[in-house]
Design an enzyme around this catalytic site. Structure first.
Site, mmCIF file in Angstrom:
data_model
loop_
_atom_site.group_PDB
_atom_site.id
_atom_site.type_symbol
_atom_site.label_atom_id
_atom_site.label_comp_id
_atom_site.label_asym_id
_atom_site.label_seq_id
_atom_site.Cartn_x
_atom_site.Cartn_y
_atom_site.Cartn_z
ATOM 1 N N GLU A 120 104.474 72.037 44.359
ATOM 2 C CA GLU A 120 105.645 71.431 44.999
ATOM 3 C C GLU A 120 106.728 72.476 45.255
ATOM 4 O O GLU A 120 107.427 72.424 46.273
ATOM 5 C CB GLU A 120 106.198 70.290 44.143
ATOM 6 N N TYR A 127 109.277 75.136 53.539
ATOM 7 C CA TYR A 127 110.256 74.559 54.466
ATOM 8 C C TYR A 127 111.375 75.563 54.753
ATOM 9 O O TYR A 127 111.819 75.693 55.900
ATOM 10 C CB TYR A 127 110.823 73.254 53.900
ATOM 11 N N HIS A 224 97.123 65.507 44.723
ATOM 12 C CA HIS A 224 98.131 64.953 43.821
ATOM 13 C C HIS A 224 98.010 63.431 43.730
ATOM 14 O O HIS A 224 98.113 62.849 42.641
ATOM 15 C CB HIS A 224 99.540 65.332 44.299
#
Length: 347
Positions: A120, A127, A224
């Site tokens: 994560e 990004y 996940h």
């Protein structure tokens, strides 16, 4: 009916076995021996998560840098707002994974949570990496703050964060189970109109590098979702008294609410303004994914009329945890990264 409070895992329990006695509220020495773990699926999952390892630096953004100014105003707006949404959600996930890990007695599952949280962090880095390539620093900062200013985004995000809050503030078995429902929504439903947008760009040879990175994220998120669905079922196996009609109804109704929020977001960000995506198909696709995720958690889905994927072109980016050779694995390497030479134009 009261629900049992969760106990945090001990750093070391010298009198306990290495193999845990329960997924939560059990005992374990906390020494990890992959040949002596409670859950047979943990090690294959570990290997698959390692095989997915990647970093944003692998992606050459040069072509996307040239293409971004050529996108339509609608496409640019959707591109930035979807990145802004993903950045917030993956930030939340990093923290949530750590909180869950604290209560997993089994050391192998704790290890998987640490890998998940690290992935994560990589997603969030991606990004920043993408935005720093295609827009100015001020526009990047604005994009990372969209969750504060966009009402539809705020409503969706509050839905997830409020869903996590009960578990964070009162860690019981019931609240853990309910928080996992929100996790599967976040990773297995709330990203999907955004994924569709980027994949549609890619199949039209636009922003292929960004969409390649989105595909890596999509692959991780599929793993996940499967991990948390397995944890959900194992907790219910250990605490069958929690597997009530109330929980089943909660799962189904929460996913229906989530699907409505995702559809509202899709109408706002995509509507019928993006060539190649029909809004009615996107709505059906979201319901299809919601139905699929509820079944993945062990219950009958809320949309029995949506058992088939209405956006078949997107299938190349799905089912990444079934051990199948997919669209991207067309070279001799076991895990082939995608570029505009080896993939998207075949969709």
């Amino acid at each position: 009916m009261s629900s049992e409070t969760l106990n945090t895992r001990k750093i070391m329990d010298p009198d306990a076995p290495n193999r845990s006695t329960g997924i939560i509220n059990g005992r374990s020495s906390n020494v990890l021996n992959w040949d002596d773990v409670r859950f047979s699926w943990a090690y294959p999952k570990y290997k698959r998560m390692l095989a997915n390892f990647w970093t944003p630096f692998e992606i050459n953004m040069s072509k996307d840098i040239r293409q971004f100014p050529q996108l339509s105003e609608t496409e640019q707006d959707a591109y930035l707002k979807i990145i802004g949404l993903l950045a917030l959600l993956d930030s939340i996930q990093t923290d949530y994974a750590g909180k869950v890990a604290d209560y997993l007695t089994d050391s192998s599952l704790n290890a998987l949570m640490i890998i998940l949280a690290q992935q994560e962090v990589i997603h969030n880095h991606s990004y920043s990496y993408v935005l720093s390539s295609v827009v100015s620093k001020s526009k990047q900062d604005e994009t990372f703050d969209y969750w504060r200013t966009e009402p539809t985004l705020r409503k969706r995000n509050d839905f997830i964060t409020n869903g996590y809050a009960d578990f964070a503030e009162s860690p019981t078995v019931r609240n853990l189970l309910r928080s996992i429902v929100y996790d599967v929504i976040l990773e297995g439903l709330f990203f999907y109109s955004g994924f569709a947008f980027f994949y549609n760009l890619a199949r039209n040879q636009k922003m292929v590098a960004t969409s390649t990175m989105i595909n890596y994220i999509n692959r991780d998120e599929q793993l996940h979702v499967d991990l948390f669905a397995k944890i959900f079922k194992e907790v219910l196996e250990q605490y069958p008294e929690e597997n009530t009609k109330e929980l089943e109804d909660f799962v189904r109704e929460t996913f229906k609410h989530a699907a409505e929020l995702e559809i509202a977001w899709g109408r706002e960000i995509i509507g019928n303004r993006i060539e190649g995506i029909e809004m009615h198909e996107l709505e059906d696709y979201i319901k299809f994914m919601a139905h699929k995720r509820v079944k993945q958690m062990g219950y009958e889905g809320p949309y029995p009329e949506h058992k088939k994927n209405p956006m078949r072109w997107i299938v190349a980016y799905q089912e990444v945890d079934l051990g199948k050779t997919d669209f991207f694995e067309q070279k001799s390497r076991q895990y082939t990264k995608t570029s505009d030479e080896n993939g998207f134009d075949d969709l």
